[in-house]
Scaffold this motif. Structure first.
Motif, PDB file in Angstrom:
ATOM      1  N   ASP A  59       0.806  -1.214   0.000  1.00 21.84           N
ATOM      2  CA  ASP A  59       0.000   0.000   0.000  1.00 21.84           C
ATOM      3  C   ASP A  59       0.844   1.271   0.000  1.00 21.84           C
ATOM      4  OD1 ASP A  59      -2.649   0.410  -0.302  1.00 21.84           O
ATOM      5  OD2 ASP A  59      -3.159   0.434   1.817  1.00 21.84           O
ATOM      6  N   ARG A  60       2.177   1.070  -0.083  1.00 25.55           N
ATOM      7  CA  ARG A  60       3.112   2.201  -0.070  1.00 25.55           C
ATOM      8  C   ARG A  60       3.046   2.987   1.238  1.00 25.55           C
ATOM      9  NH1 ARG A  60       7.537   2.015  -3.341  1.00 25.55           N
ATOM     10  NH2 ARG A  60       6.960   1.045  -5.306  1.00 25.55           N
ATOM     11  N   TYR A  61       2.721   2.304   2.305  1.00 25.06           N
ATOM     12  CA  TYR A  61       2.784   2.941   3.627  1.00 25.06           C
ATOM     13  C   TYR A  61       4.264   3.158   3.951  1.00 25.06           C
ATOM     14  CZ  TYR A  61       1.213   3.870   8.403  1.00 25.06           C
ATOM     15  OH  TYR A  61       0.913   4.463   9.596  1.00 25.06           O
ATOM     16  N   PRO A  62       4.637   4.297   4.540  1.00 25.06           N
ATOM     17  CA  PRO A  62       6.046   4.536   4.891  1.00 25.06           C
ATOM     18  C   PRO A  62       6.476   3.628   6.051  1.00 25.06           C
ATOM     19  CG  PRO A  62       4.854   6.602   4.689  1.00 25.06           C
ATOM     20  CD  PRO A  62       3.820   5.514   4.729  1.00 25.06           C
ATOM     21  N   ILE A  63       7.047   2.480   5.721  1.00 24.69           N
ATOM     22  CA  ILE A  63       7.458   1.521   6.739  1.00 24.69           C
ATOM     23  C   ILE A  63       8.918   1.140   6.513  1.00 24.69           C
ATOM     24  CG2 ILE A  63       6.538  -0.425   5.402  1.00 24.69           C
ATOM     25  CD1 ILE A  63       5.900  -1.773   8.125  1.00 24.69           C
ATOM     26  N   VAL A  64       9.692   1.112   7.596  1.00 27.06           N
ATOM     27  CA  VAL A  64      11.106   0.758   7.541  1.00 27.06           C
ATOM     28  C   VAL A  64      11.326  -0.400   8.508  1.00 27.06           C
ATOM     29  CG1 VAL A  64      13.472   1.522   7.962  1.00 27.06           C
ATOM     30  CG2 VAL A  64      11.810   3.098   6.946  1.00 27.06           C
ATOM     31  N   VAL A  65      11.963  -1.453   8.030  1.00 24.26           N
ATOM     32  CA  VAL A  65      12.217  -2.652   8.826  1.00 24.26           C
ATOM     33  C   VAL A  65      13.650  -2.623   9.333  1.00 24.26           C
ATOM     34  CG1 VAL A  65      12.241  -5.172   8.800  1.00 24.26           C
ATOM     35  CG2 VAL A  65      10.553  -3.939   7.445  1.00 24.26           C
ATOM     36  N   LEU A  66      13.830  -2.965  10.613  1.00 18.49           N
ATOM     37  CA  LEU A  66      15.153  -2.985  11.233  1.00 18.49           C
ATOM     38  C   LEU A  66      15.687  -4.415  11.361  1.00 18.49           C
ATOM     39  CD1 LEU A  66      14.577  -0.512  14.222  1.00 18.49           C
ATOM     40  CD2 LEU A  66      15.597   0.011  11.999  1.00 18.49           C
ATOM     41  N   ASP A  67      16.989  -4.547  11.311  1.00 16.60           N
ATOM     42  CA  ASP A  67      17.746  -5.756  11.652  1.00 16.60           C
ATOM     43  C   ASP A  67      17.711  -6.848  10.607  1.00 16.60           C
ATOM     44  OD1 ASP A  67      19.350  -7.275  13.709  1.00 16.60           O
ATOM     45  OD2 ASP A  67      17.691  -8.667  13.434  1.00 16.60           O
ATOM     46  N   ARG A  68      16.568  -7.136  10.015  1.00 13.22           N
ATOM     47  CA  ARG A  68      16.502  -8.199   9.014  1.00 13.22           C
ATOM     48  C   ARG A  68      15.477  -7.840   7.951  1.00 13.22           C
ATOM     49  NH1 ARG A  68      13.913 -10.992  13.420  1.00 13.22           N
ATOM     50  NH2 ARG A  68      15.858 -10.499  14.443  1.00 13.22           N
ATOM     51  N   TYR A  69      15.653  -8.377   6.755  1.00 14.50           N
ATOM     52  CA  TYR A  69      14.686  -8.107   5.701  1.00 14.50           C
ATOM     53  C   TYR A  69      13.754  -9.298   5.576  1.00 14.50           C
ATOM     54  CZ  TYR A  69      18.128 -10.844   3.036  1.00 14.50           C
ATOM     55  OH  TYR A  69      18.991 -11.826   2.628  1.00 14.50           O
ATOM     56  N   LEU A  70      12.693  -9.130   4.834  1.00 16.50           N
ATOM     57  CA  LEU A  70      11.660 -10.152   4.705  1.00 16.50           C
ATOM     58  C   LEU A  70      11.728 -10.746   3.302  1.00 16.50           C
ATOM     59  CD1 LEU A  70       8.894  -8.013   6.388  1.00 16.50           C
ATOM     60  CD2 LEU A  70      10.368  -9.698   7.465  1.00 16.50           C
ATOM     61  N   ARG A  71      12.063 -12.012   3.221  1.00 17.08           N
ATOM     62  CA  ARG A  71      12.235 -12.652   1.913  1.00 17.08           C
ATOM     63  C   ARG A  71      10.932 -12.611   1.113  1.00 17.08           C
ATOM     64  NH1 ARG A  71      17.146 -14.562   1.811  1.00 17.08           N
ATOM     65  NH2 ARG A  71      18.111 -15.522   3.642  1.00 17.08           N
ATOM     66  N   PRO A 121      19.993 -18.980  18.117  1.00 25.30           N
ATOM     67  CA  PRO A 121      18.595 -19.427  18.012  1.00 25.30           C
ATOM     68  C   PRO A 121      18.399 -20.052  16.632  1.00 25.30           C
ATOM     69  CG  PRO A 121      18.747 -17.124  18.729  1.00 25.30           C
ATOM     70  CD  PRO A 121      20.106 -17.521  18.264  1.00 25.30           C
ATOM     71  N   ALA A 122      17.254 -20.667  16.407  1.00 26.69           N
ATOM     72  CA  ALA A 122      16.970 -21.250  15.092  1.00 26.69           C
ATOM     73  C   ALA A 122      17.144 -20.195  14.013  1.00 26.69           C
ATOM     74  CB  ALA A 122      15.558 -21.819  15.066  1.00 26.69           C
ATOM     75  N   CYS A 123      17.968 -20.493  13.011  1.00 24.22           N
ATOM     76  CA  CYS A 123      18.336 -19.495  11.993  1.00 24.22           C
ATOM     77  C   CYS A 123      17.305 -19.368  10.879  1.00 24.22           C
ATOM     78  CB  CYS A 123      19.687 -19.850  11.383  1.00 24.22           C
ATOM     79  SG  CYS A 123      21.078 -19.768  12.529  1.00 24.22           S
ATOM     80  N   ALA A 124      16.657 -20.459  10.524  1.00 23.76           N
ATOM     81  CA  ALA A 124      15.795 -20.469   9.345  1.00 23.76           C
ATOM     82  C   ALA A 124      14.700 -19.420   9.441  1.00 23.76           C
ATOM     83  CB  ALA A 124      15.183 -21.853   9.154  1.00 23.76           C
ATOM     84  N   GLY A 125      14.606 -18.577   8.422  1.00 23.75           N
ATOM     85  CA  GLY A 125      13.565 -17.568   8.353  1.00 23.75           C
ATOM     86  C   GLY A 125      13.949 -16.230   8.960  1.00 23.75           C
ATOM     87  N   THR A 126      15.086 -16.172   9.668  1.00 24.97           N
ATOM     88  CA  THR A 126      15.554 -14.901  10.229  1.00 24.97           C
ATOM     89  C   THR A 126      16.843 -14.529   9.509  1.00 24.97           C
ATOM     90  OG1 THR A 126      14.597 -15.463  12.388  1.00 24.97           O
ATOM     91  CG2 THR A 126      16.208 -13.679  12.339  1.00 24.97           C
ATOM     92  N   THR A 127      16.768 -13.592   8.576  1.00 25.09           N
ATOM     93  CA  THR A 127      17.891 -13.337   7.682  1.00 25.09           C
ATOM     94  C   THR A 127      19.140 -12.858   8.411  1.00 25.09           C
ATOM     95  OG1 THR A 127      17.029 -11.113   7.243  1.00 25.09           O
ATOM     96  CG2 THR A 127      16.426 -12.857   5.696  1.00 25.09           C
ATOM     97  N   SER A 128      18.971 -12.120   9.518  1.00 20.59           N
ATOM     98  CA  SER A 128      20.145 -11.656  10.259  1.00 20.59           C
ATOM     99  C   SER A 128      20.937 -12.844  10.804  1.00 20.59           C
ATOM    100  CB  SER A 128      19.725 -10.731  11.404  1.00 20.59           C
ATOM    101  OG  SER A 128      18.786 -11.361  12.255  1.00 20.59           O
ATOM    102  N   LEU A 129      20.245 -13.853  11.331  1.00 21.29           N
ATOM    103  CA  LEU A 129      20.920 -15.039  11.853  1.00 21.29           C
ATOM    104  C   LEU A 129      21.484 -15.902  10.719  1.00 21.29           C
ATOM    105  CD1 LEU A 129      18.426 -16.040  14.684  1.00 21.29           C
ATOM    106  CD2 LEU A 129      20.586 -14.798  14.915  1.00 21.29           C
ATOM    107  N   GLU A 130      20.746 -15.999   9.633  1.00 22.76           N
ATOM    108  CA  GLU A 130      21.254 -16.754   8.481  1.00 22.76           C
ATOM    109  C   GLU A 130      22.554 -16.146   7.972  1.00 22.76           C
ATOM    110  OE1 GLU A 130      16.936 -18.265   6.684  1.00 22.76           O
ATOM    111  OE2 GLU A 130      17.961 -16.547   5.801  1.00 22.76           O
TER     112      GLU A 130
END
Length: 371
Positions: A175-187, A222-231
């Motif tokens: 929706d083009r809402y101004p949102i900024v994600v910290l620490d990891r991105y979302l695949r 912690p479990a790495c899968a799905g958390t890009t920072s840990l991966e």
């Protein structure tokens, strides 16, 4: 009825079928739609026809797509209104809100992130609306909705662990809402992201141990899968070993972080001389676990970990660590969200902030007779 169906284009029949299921409440917001193959068999039409129907639904905002995952119900949210963005009236007097959503409000990194965001907003007409999720994805969805309902014109969010994407963040991003994600991105989701250079930080941590002669080095996380920072931290560890001619041994990777679990792991892996913890809590648990089973730190077990904590230099064993520049990350995120509020249609960017290696007393060269 049959004549009407014949006159209705096939792609429109598929579109109407989807809309009917949404309006009736059978398919709620976020529900994954049947695949193109399933729909083409059901309607006995080509996949091109299905794609045409899906393209129309996406154009109308009723359906959204996630790359590599499929199509999902979007605009209709059942009994709840969908989260949508309305550009603020920037000429209106008074202060506006930017929501900062964190998993918790304690610890060195979270404190510095908050300070950085606050400093980045200083001098603007925006102030922080601080919210926490306690690492719960359900609470995260709730806080996102509450932030929008409270009138926040932008959101900065540190997501929970283990996500490939978050439904609320996905809708807001589309929706083009101004949102900024910290620490990891979302695949699979294009979002504005500000994070540390996790890969390089982990590489430097592992390299520090390798330069001190360690070759049998554990990675605990912690479990790495799905958390890009840990991966990325795991990949940095793996690459450093490779570059120094050390074969990666998966049995030296522990994806659990409680002290008792680390104790059992170290008792089983008696040849280990060093350990890299993916975060502060795991690093401190590792130091306690090693000493409890008789492996003095750093004499018989070197420990290095990601993140630092207040007054760590005064600890009984001052830790060697990779520190993140929390204040800089917060400032960059604040600057980015302010820019997006002005122009929500900018290209999405990822900003990586360098980490720093701080060498203290929890690591040492391999002692003779140990390695």
């Amino acid at each position: 009825m049959k004549e009407t169906s014949k006159r209705t284009p096939l792609y429109a029949q598929v579109r109407d079928y989807v809309i009917d299921h949404i309006r009736s409440g059978k398919w709620r917001a976020g529900r994954k739609l049947p695949s193109e193959t399933q729909l083409s068999k059901q309607f006995d039409v080509s996949r091109i026809t299905i794609r045409s129907a899906m393209a129309k639904l996406v154009e109308e905002g009723i359906v959204y797509r996630v790359q590599g995952r499929g199509s999902y119900v979007g605009q209709y949210a059942g009994e709840k209104e969908p989260i949508r963005y309305a550009k603020p009236d920037l000429d209106k007097d008074g202060l506006h809100l930017v929501a900062l959503i964190l998993p918790k409000m304690r610890g060195n990194l979270m404190t510095r992130l908050t300070s950085g965001v606050e400093a980045g907003l200083d001098g603007s007409r925006y102030r922080i609306l601080l919210m926490t999720t306690d690492y719960s994805q359900a609470k995260e969805e709730e806080k996102l909705r509450e932030a929008v309902q409270a009138g926040a014109q932008g959101i900065i969010i540190y997501p929970s662990d283990g996500q490939t994407y978050n439904e609320g963040m996905l809708r807001l991003s589309l929706d083009r809402y101004p949102i900024v994600v910290l620490d990891r991105y979302l695949r699979g989701v294009e979002t504005n992201c500000v994070c540390s250079d996790h890969y390089t930080g982990a590489y430097e941590a592992t390299e520090q141990l390798l330069r001190q002669g360690h070759r049998r080095i554990a990675f605990v996380s912690p479990a790495c899968a799905g958390t890009t920072s840990l991966e990325e931290r795991l990949e940095g560890y793996r690459q450093a070993l490779n570059d120094y001619g050390v074969i990666f041994d998966k049995s030296r990777v522990l994806e659990r972080g409680e002290q008792e679990e680390i104790e059992a792991f170290l008792k089983d892996k008696t040849d280990l001389t060093a350990l890299f913890g993916a975060n502060e809590e795991i690093g401190l648990n590792a130091i306690r676990a090693a000493e409890k089973i008789g492996k003095a730190v750093p004499e018989r077990m070197s420990v290095i970990f990601f993140d630092d904590y207040d007054h760590s230099g005064d600890a009984r064993i001052p830790p060697t660590c990779i520190t993140q520049q929390g204040e800089r990350i917060g400032r960059e995120a604040a600057n980015r969200v302010l820019s997006l509020i002005e122009d929500p249609h900018q290209s999405r960017v990822m900003i990586r902030v360098p980490t720093r290696l701080i060498v203290r007393g929890s690591t040492a060269p391999v002692s003779e007779g140990i390695d």
